[in-house]
Design a protein around this motif. Structure first.
Motif, mmCIF file in Angstrom:
data_model
loop_
_atom_site.group_PDB
_atom_site.id
_atom_site.type_symbol
_atom_site.label_atom_id
_atom_site.label_comp_id
_atom_site.label_asym_id
_atom_site.label_seq_id
_atom_site.Cartn_x
_atom_site.Cartn_y
_atom_site.Cartn_z
ATOM 1 N N ASN A 76 0.802 -1.219 0.000
ATOM 2 C CA ASN A 76 0.000 0.000 0.000
ATOM 3 C C ASN A 76 0.836 1.270 0.000
ATOM 4 O O ASN A 76 0.381 2.313 -0.467
ATOM 5 N N ILE A 77 2.043 1.206 0.525
ATOM 6 C CA ILE A 77 2.896 2.395 0.578
ATOM 7 C C ILE A 77 3.733 2.531 -0.689
ATOM 8 O O ILE A 77 3.871 3.627 -1.242
ATOM 9 N N VAL A 78 4.275 1.433 -1.174
ATOM 10 C CA VAL A 78 5.173 1.483 -2.337
ATOM 11 C C VAL A 78 4.502 0.907 -3.572
ATOM 12 O O VAL A 78 4.365 1.577 -4.592
ATOM 13 N N GLY A 79 4.107 -0.355 -3.504
ATOM 14 C CA GLY A 79 3.515 -0.997 -4.666
ATOM 15 C C GLY A 79 4.568 -1.589 -5.590
ATOM 16 O O GLY A 79 5.715 -1.817 -5.210
ATOM 17 N N HIS A 80 4.177 -1.807 -6.845
ATOM 18 C CA HIS A 80 5.067 -2.481 -7.787
ATOM 19 C C HIS A 80 6.087 -1.544 -8.423
ATOM 20 O O HIS A 80 7.083 -1.993 -8.996
ATOM 21 N N LEU A 81 5.851 -0.228 -8.333
ATOM 22 C CA LEU A 81 6.778 0.729 -8.941
ATOM 23 C C LEU A 81 6.691 2.048 -8.183
ATOM 24 O O LEU A 81 5.600 2.577 -7.961
ATOM 25 N N PHE A 82 7.845 2.567 -7.775
ATOM 26 C CA PHE A 82 7.905 3.850 -7.078
ATOM 27 C C PHE A 82 8.425 4.882 -8.071
ATOM 28 O O PHE A 82 9.617 4.958 -8.352
ATOM 29 N N ARG A 83 7.504 5.681 -8.619
ATOM 30 C CA ARG A 83 7.816 6.598 -9.713
ATOM 31 C C ARG A 83 8.289 7.952 -9.200
ATOM 32 O O ARG A 83 7.759 8.475 -8.220
ATOM 33 N N LEU A 84 9.233 8.502 -9.907
ATOM 34 C CA LEU A 84 9.698 9.859 -9.629
ATOM 35 C C LEU A 84 8.822 10.863 -10.363
ATOM 36 O O LEU A 84 8.580 10.730 -11.560
ATOM 37 N N ILE A 448 5.312 8.707 -6.653
ATOM 38 C CA ILE A 448 4.030 8.069 -6.930
ATOM 39 C C ILE A 448 4.172 6.575 -6.672
ATOM 40 O O ILE A 448 4.992 5.897 -7.308
ATOM 41 N N GLY A 449 3.385 6.069 -5.735
ATOM 42 C CA GLY A 449 3.410 4.646 -5.417
ATOM 43 C C GLY A 449 2.166 3.959 -5.927
ATOM 44 O O GLY A 449 1.568 4.358 -6.934
ATOM 45 N N THR A 450 1.759 2.916 -5.241
ATOM 46 C CA THR A 450 0.592 2.157 -5.650
ATOM 47 C C THR A 450 -0.677 3.008 -5.531
ATOM 48 O O THR A 450 -0.751 3.949 -4.733
ATOM 49 N N GLY A 451 -1.664 2.691 -6.338
ATOM 50 C CA GLY A 451 -2.921 3.430 -6.303
ATOM 51 C C GLY A 451 -3.828 2.968 -5.178
ATOM 52 O O GLY A 451 -3.644 1.894 -4.599
ATOM 53 N N ARG A 452 -4.815 3.794 -4.888
ATOM 54 C CA ARG A 452 -5.778 3.443 -3.836
ATOM 55 C C ARG A 452 -6.704 2.343 -4.329
ATOM 56 O O ARG A 452 -7.156 2.356 -5.470
ATOM 57 N N MET A 481 -3.427 9.283 -7.394
ATOM 58 C CA MET A 481 -4.179 8.453 -6.464
ATOM 59 C C MET A 481 -4.411 7.053 -7.038
ATOM 60 O O MET A 481 -4.598 6.080 -6.313
ATOM 61 N N MET A 482 -4.386 6.957 -8.377
ATOM 62 C CA MET A 482 -4.518 5.667 -9.044
ATOM 63 C C MET A 482 -3.155 5.022 -9.299
ATOM 64 O O MET A 482 -3.064 3.943 -9.890
ATOM 65 N N GLY A 483 -2.080 5.710 -8.885
ATOM 66 C CA GLY A 483 -0.744 5.172 -9.078
ATOM 67 C C GLY A 483 -0.180 5.436 -10.460
ATOM 68 O O GLY A 483 0.737 4.733 -10.903
ATOM 69 N N GLU A 484 -0.676 6.469 -11.149
ATOM 70 C CA GLU A 484 -0.236 6.786 -12.501
ATOM 71 C C GLU A 484 0.336 8.193 -12.573
ATOM 72 O O GLU A 484 0.000 9.052 -11.754
ATOM 73 N N ASP A 485 1.179 8.429 -13.572
ATOM 74 C CA ASP A 485 1.751 9.742 -13.852
ATOM 75 C C ASP A 485 0.905 10.411 -14.930
ATOM 76 O O ASP A 485 0.775 9.879 -16.040
ATOM 77 N N TYR A 486 0.333 11.556 -14.615
ATOM 78 C CA TYR A 486 -0.608 12.188 -15.543
ATOM 79 C C TYR A 486 0.059 12.562 -16.859
ATOM 80 O O TYR A 486 -0.577 12.523 -17.928
ATOM 81 N N GLN A 487 1.335 12.932 -16.841
ATOM 82 C CA GLN A 487 2.019 13.296 -18.085
ATOM 83 C C GLN A 487 2.162 12.093 -19.008
ATOM 84 O O GLN A 487 1.986 12.201 -20.223
ATOM 85 N N GLU A 488 2.461 10.937 -18.435
ATOM 86 C CA GLU A 488 2.539 9.729 -19.242
ATOM 87 C C GLU A 488 1.169 9.371 -19.814
ATOM 88 O O GLU A 488 1.057 8.949 -20.977
#
Length: 531
Positions: A76-84, A448-452, A481-488
């Protein structure tokens, strides 16, 4: 002459009355024998630091619920990918926004190449990617209450950077030769007059793989180099002034967590006993037979008489071959009776007791009960969502204070080398460089970590759209909040729209989605969530 004492009705010296009942004797004097000693954070943590951490580690290894609690923190804190999400403070730096956005994209691309490469450039052991390092850090913090790591400068031909990090187990940090704490050396750290750590003492690891895995040598590591570069990373959340070491997440529930498996083992044994039965054959023997068995014959004569009688019983049962659907039913002799014995139900409210203990653990570990117990049978949509949102708020705090702080320290150290190696180029005309007051502005970032978790995806997507359309939120926040980068997401949407036009496909819209999935009427009764 003894001083005069005024006693209360319990025969105890009467204390000065206060304004809070909790500081007094309590109802019926229940608090009379409760005299906890006021302690500083270090006085409460350091004397039992080793035993408390050892118990927590043992629970995580052998207790399913403890292991699940740790994994819930990681996922819940990190998830599968911790994005910068790199955000240089361009106004403070004196560059324009367009330059800052272009520079941000460049930094994110270079960082992604280095941090997520399967060659694990940032790990001295070459076993962990950056995300794996942060996941391990969060798991260690949950179990032991703190994160420790050491940056190294290692020249490897295949690595684009020389900065690499060594994960340190907190149990390795202790006073040399296990000496007692002093004002300047506490819990393995040298501290200055203000309580700031200036050096750490790391106990060597044993290569024999025996005992606790620790050797008998200590290495002193300064917290910083003479020019200010960090040499030892120590991340934890202090709960009081002057605290030197972190307290692990399990300390308040160790007793309950330890006893729960014992309760379950006893319940399993009771269930096994309940599933068993015994059968006895009761008979009334004639006078002659009873005399033969019980008439005082001893030794071989008595044994022969017993065998003779029991042989007659066996011959009779062997000749009788009554069956019902293939199951043999014994035909008994006159005055014989077959009696079965089974164990009664010994549940005695165990399920409710186990649920009560799990709720205690849930409160102590700050994780939702449903996720900790894997029990959604009694949860409605509203209650499950409220529980998960409450847990999400806690996880976001941990992400900011522990995971993001640790990740930012790593990013800052690597960013310096990226600049020096010309992997990135700072925009020209900036008011500050790296070391003349601009380091914090140049390395400002979000993670950005895992989404809610979404219980009802359609409702929560509509909620996000309404927040954006009403000006209460942004795409950046909602997608994070969904674990995504809006620019991507935006860049990918542009590419997909162009491709749809190329293949003459209609464009998607929210209106079309509303047509296929119209809003449902408000529920009047709770909706049960499946287990």
């Amino acid at each position: 002459m003894k001083p005069v004492q005024i006693l209360d009705r319990y025969g105890q010296p009467m204390a000065m009355s206060g304004g809070y009942s909790g500081a007094g004797a309590g109802s019926g004097g229940q608090l009379l024998d409760w005299h906890p000693q006021p302690k500083t954070a270090d006085a409460a943590i350091l004397p039992t630091l080793v035993s408390g951490n050892a118990r927590a580690e043992d629970l995580v290894r052998n207790n399913a619920f403890a292991s699940n609690a740790k994994q819930l923190h990681i996922d819940n804190i990190v998830g599968h990918l911790f994005r910068l999400s790199y955000k240089p403070n361009w106004q403070r730096l004196g560059i324009n926004e367009k330059e800052a956005r272009a520079f941000s994209k460049e930094v994110e691309q270079v960082w992604k190449e280095i941090s997520d490469d399967p060659n694990c450039y940032l790990d001295v052991e070459r076993k962990r990617t950056f995300t794996m390092m942060v996941r391990e850090a969060v798991g260690t913090h949950t179990t032991l209450g703190e994160v420790m790591s050491m940056p190294h400068w290692i020249d490897r031909r295949d690595s684009p950077v020389k900065t690499a990090f060594q994960m340190i187990n907190p149990m390795q940090v202790s006073n040399p030769n296990n000496m007692s704490d002093t004002n300047s050396l506490k819990g393995g750290f040298e501290v200055d007059g203000y309580g700031a750590a200036t050096a750490a003492h790391i106990q060597s690891a044993s290569t024999l793989g025996m005992g606790d895995g620790l050797g008998w040598e200590w290495k002193r590591v300064p917290m910083q180099t003479p020019w200010g570069r960090m040499r030892f990373i120590h991340v934890f959340e202090p709960i009081a002034a002057g605290q030197t070491r972190g307290a692990n997440q399990f300390l308040s529930v160790l007793e309950q967590m330890k006893i729960l498996p014992k309760m379950q083992n006893i319940k399993l044994q009771n269930a096994a006993v309940s599933a068993m039965f015994a059968a006895t054959l009761e008979t009334t023997l004639g006078t002659e037979d009873a005399y033969e068995i019980l008439g005082g014959l001893g030794g071989d004569e008595g044994q022969k008489a017993y065998d003779r009688v029991m042989g007659r019983f066996a011959d009779y049962q062997e000749k009788t071959n009554l069956k019902l659907d293939g199951v043999k039913v014994p035909h008994l002799q006159p005055n014989q009776k077959l009696k079965t014995h089974t164990s009664g139900n010994v549940d005695n409210g165990y399920v409710d007791l186990e649920s009560s203990v799990l709720r205690w653990l849930s409160a102590g570990l700050n994780v939702p009960y449903e996720q900790l117990a894997r029990d959604y049978k009694q949860s409605s949509y509203s209650s499950a969502r409220a529980s998960i949102l409450e847990g999400w708020r806690y996880f976001m705090g941990r992400r900011k204070i522990i995971a993001a702080r640790y990740a930012t320290i790593i990013f800052r150290l690597v960013f310096e080398e990226m600049v020096h190696r010309k992997l990135i180029t700072l925009p020209k005309g900036a008011r500050f460089g790296l070391y003349d007051g601009g380091l914090a502005s140049w390395t400002n970032c979000e993670w950005i970590g895992t989404g809610r978790l979404a219980i009802d995806g359609l409702k929560e997507v509509k909620e996000s759209v309404l927040r954006i359309e009403s000006g209460l939120s942004t795409y950046e926040k909602e997608l994070a909040m969904m674990g995504e980068d809006y620019q991507e997401i935006f860049a990918q949407q542009v590419r997909e729209m162009e491709e749809r036009k190329e293949f003459k496909l209609p464009s998607a819209s929210w209106a079309a989605a509303e047509k296929f999935a119209p809003a449902e009427p408000q529920e009047t009764t709770p909706q049960t969530v499946g287990a």
